[in-house]
Design a protein around this motif. Structure first.
Motif, short mmCIF file in Angstrom:
data_model
loop_
_atom_site.label_atom_id
_atom_site.label_comp_id
_atom_site.label_asym_id
_atom_site.label_seq_id
_atom_site.Cartn_x
_atom_site.Cartn_y
_atom_site.Cartn_z
N VAL A 45 79.04 60.41 54.59
CA VAL A 45 77.86 60.91 55.15
C VAL A 45 76.58 59.72 55.01
O VAL A 45 76.63 59.45 54.06
CB VAL A 45 77.23 61.97 54.23
CG1 VAL A 45 75.87 62.41 54.37
CG2 VAL A 45 78.29 63.30 54.10
N PRO A 65 71.53 61.53 50.70
CA PRO A 65 72.24 61.76 52.00
C PRO A 65 71.38 62.24 52.99
O PRO A 65 70.27 62.74 52.94
CB PRO A 65 73.29 62.87 51.50
CG PRO A 65 72.15 63.97 50.47
CD PRO A 65 71.47 62.66 49.74
N ASP A 66 71.89 61.85 54.22
CA ASP A 66 71.02 62.19 55.50
C ASP A 66 70.90 63.82 55.73
O ASP A 66 71.58 64.62 55.18
CB ASP A 66 72.06 61.80 56.81
CG ASP A 66 71.48 62.19 58.21
OD1 ASP A 66 70.47 61.40 58.57
OD2 ASP A 66 71.75 63.34 58.61
N VAL A 109 72.84 65.90 58.15
CA VAL A 109 74.24 66.24 57.95
C VAL A 109 74.17 67.39 56.62
O VAL A 109 75.08 68.11 56.73
CB VAL A 109 75.12 64.93 57.52
CG1 VAL A 109 76.45 65.33 57.15
CG2 VAL A 109 74.96 64.23 58.87
N SER A 110 73.09 67.01 55.87
CA SER A 110 73.24 67.93 54.61
C SER A 110 73.05 69.43 55.05
O SER A 110 73.83 70.53 54.64
CB SER A 110 72.19 67.56 53.84
OG SER A 110 72.43 66.23 53.12
N THR A 153 78.92 68.09 60.92
CA THR A 153 79.21 67.43 59.89
C THR A 153 79.81 66.06 60.10
O THR A 153 79.77 65.15 59.53
CB THR A 153 79.95 68.22 58.76
OG1 THR A 153 78.94 69.29 58.43
CG2 THR A 153 80.36 67.51 57.39
N PRO A 195 76.84 67.32 50.29
CA PRO A 195 77.31 65.98 49.91
C PRO A 195 77.54 65.47 48.54
O PRO A 195 76.61 66.12 47.76
CB PRO A 195 76.30 65.00 50.59
CG PRO A 195 75.26 65.75 50.58
CD PRO A 195 75.22 67.32 50.78
N TRP A 217 77.61 58.51 50.07
CA TRP A 217 77.54 60.13 50.21
C TRP A 217 78.84 60.21 50.77
O TRP A 217 79.32 59.81 52.04
CB TRP A 217 76.42 60.39 50.69
CG TRP A 217 75.20 60.29 49.76
CD1 TRP A 217 74.15 59.08 49.99
CD2 TRP A 217 74.93 60.89 48.83
NE1 TRP A 217 73.21 59.16 48.99
CE2 TRP A 217 73.59 60.11 48.22
CE3 TRP A 217 75.14 61.99 47.88
CZ2 TRP A 217 72.77 60.77 47.10
CZ3 TRP A 217 74.48 62.71 47.07
CH2 TRP A 217 73.29 61.99 46.52
N ALA A 263 81.41 63.95 52.22
CA ALA A 263 81.67 65.51 52.35
C ALA A 263 83.09 65.62 52.49
O ALA A 263 83.70 64.94 52.99
CB ALA A 263 80.46 66.17 53.53
#
Length: 312
Positions: free
Chosen positions: A193, A201-202, A205-206, A217, A257, A264, A266
């Motif tokens: 991530v 974390p971005d 994406v989170s 994702t 994440p 990070w 996932a």
């Protein structure tokens, strides 16, 4: 009282270590030696078989009923609690685990045990539990010790009782998922991530992970296939947060994440597999103990049902 009976079990299993009955060396007499002490019964009180219960025993029964959430408006709630205890004593005597016959046998040594513990504490010796016991807690601890000693006798085969390997396997096969945890492997796909400017974390994406959106994702990444065993999880192969989420998640879930590998990550839980024979080998001893415990409960129920109870 008629002889105790329950479902037939067979003898012949190797002896296991017997659990000690005593609270400590100073209190061994409390659960092994019957001491007919305690307050006398006042008037024509309740009787169980040929035993008239003392005032101290009836008071103890009331306390035990309260602690177990029984309906204390029932005048016989305390007596009912004592019936279970007397049934345990009967079974324990029948297998040679104890010779206690009634609660007063335990209450009668409380002062002696407390005096010994006070002396030990004064001498700087290590004690487990309080320096001195109050009657209800001492009695409750003694009941636990007697039950454990009785289970040890049953488990050892010394009392002519055994649980066969076939019975253990049948219990396992009846619900193998209940015993799968220690032999489960988790099949994952891991994806990095991006790290945001603030080090977290971005955010996009989170959000995709929370929404369960695998396409957002993973983006253009195929991810990395990872298989993690229960043993590896116990050895901290993943972060604690990832491990907790993984064990609780359904197959197909997106997780994270998580802070790992200096950044990070996932995970997608693609599925689980269970090594059934490894699970059986891991849990067979525990299942055997469960079955012996159930057998003891059945013996106690038999002993209770055979009691003759008379109330004023």
């Amino acid at each position: 009282m008629p002889p105790l009976t329950s479902r037939p079990l067979r003898s012949g299993r190797s002896t296991r270590t017997v659990v000690g009955v005593a609270l400590a060396a100073a209190s061994l007499v409390a659960v092994i030696v019957g001491v007919g002490a305690g307050s006398a019964a006042s008037g024509a009180g309740p009787r169980i078989d040929d035993m008239q219960l003392s005032d101290a025993e009836l008071a103890l029964g009331t306390v035990r009923a309260e602690r177990t959430g029984a309906d204390t408006t029932d005048p016989n709630a305390g007596l009912d609690a004592l019936r279970d205890d007397l049934a345990l004593f009967t079974v324990a005597r029948s297998v040679g685990a104890s010779d206690v016959t009634r609660p007063d046998d335990i209450l009668g040594v409380l002062d002696e045990v407390n005096a010994q513990r006070e002396s030990s504490a004064t001498a700087g010796e290590v004690l487990y539990g309080p320096v001195t016991y109050e009657a209800a807690s001492f009695y409750g601890k003694s009941l636990t010790d007697i039950r454990q000693a009785t289970l040890a006798r049953l488990e050892s085969g010394a009392a002519g009782v055994d649980v066969t390997d076939a019975e253990v396997r049948d219990r396992f096969d009846a619900d193998p998922a209940q015993w799968a945890d220690a032999a489960t492997s988790y099949h994952l796909t891991r994806v990095e991530v991006p790290t945001a400017a603030d080090g977290g974390p971005d955010a996009a994406v989170s959000e995709a992970i929370r929404d369960g959106d695998a396409a957002r994702t993973f983006g253009a990444s195929a991810g990395e296939a990872v298989t993690v065993t229960a043993e590896e999880l116990a050895a901290a192969a993943l972060s604690p947060d990832a491990t907790a989420a993984l064990v609780a998640a359904p197959d197909g879930a997106l997780l994270g994440p998580f802070a790992e590998r200096g950044g990070w990550v996932a995970y997608r839980l693609d599925g689980r597999s269970v090594d059934t024979e490894a699970a059986y080998a891991h849990y067979a001893t525990r299942i055997r103990s469960v079955l012996v415990d159930e057998h003891l409960d059945a013996l106690i129920a038999d002993a209770r049902s055979a009691q003759v109870v008379a109330t004023p």
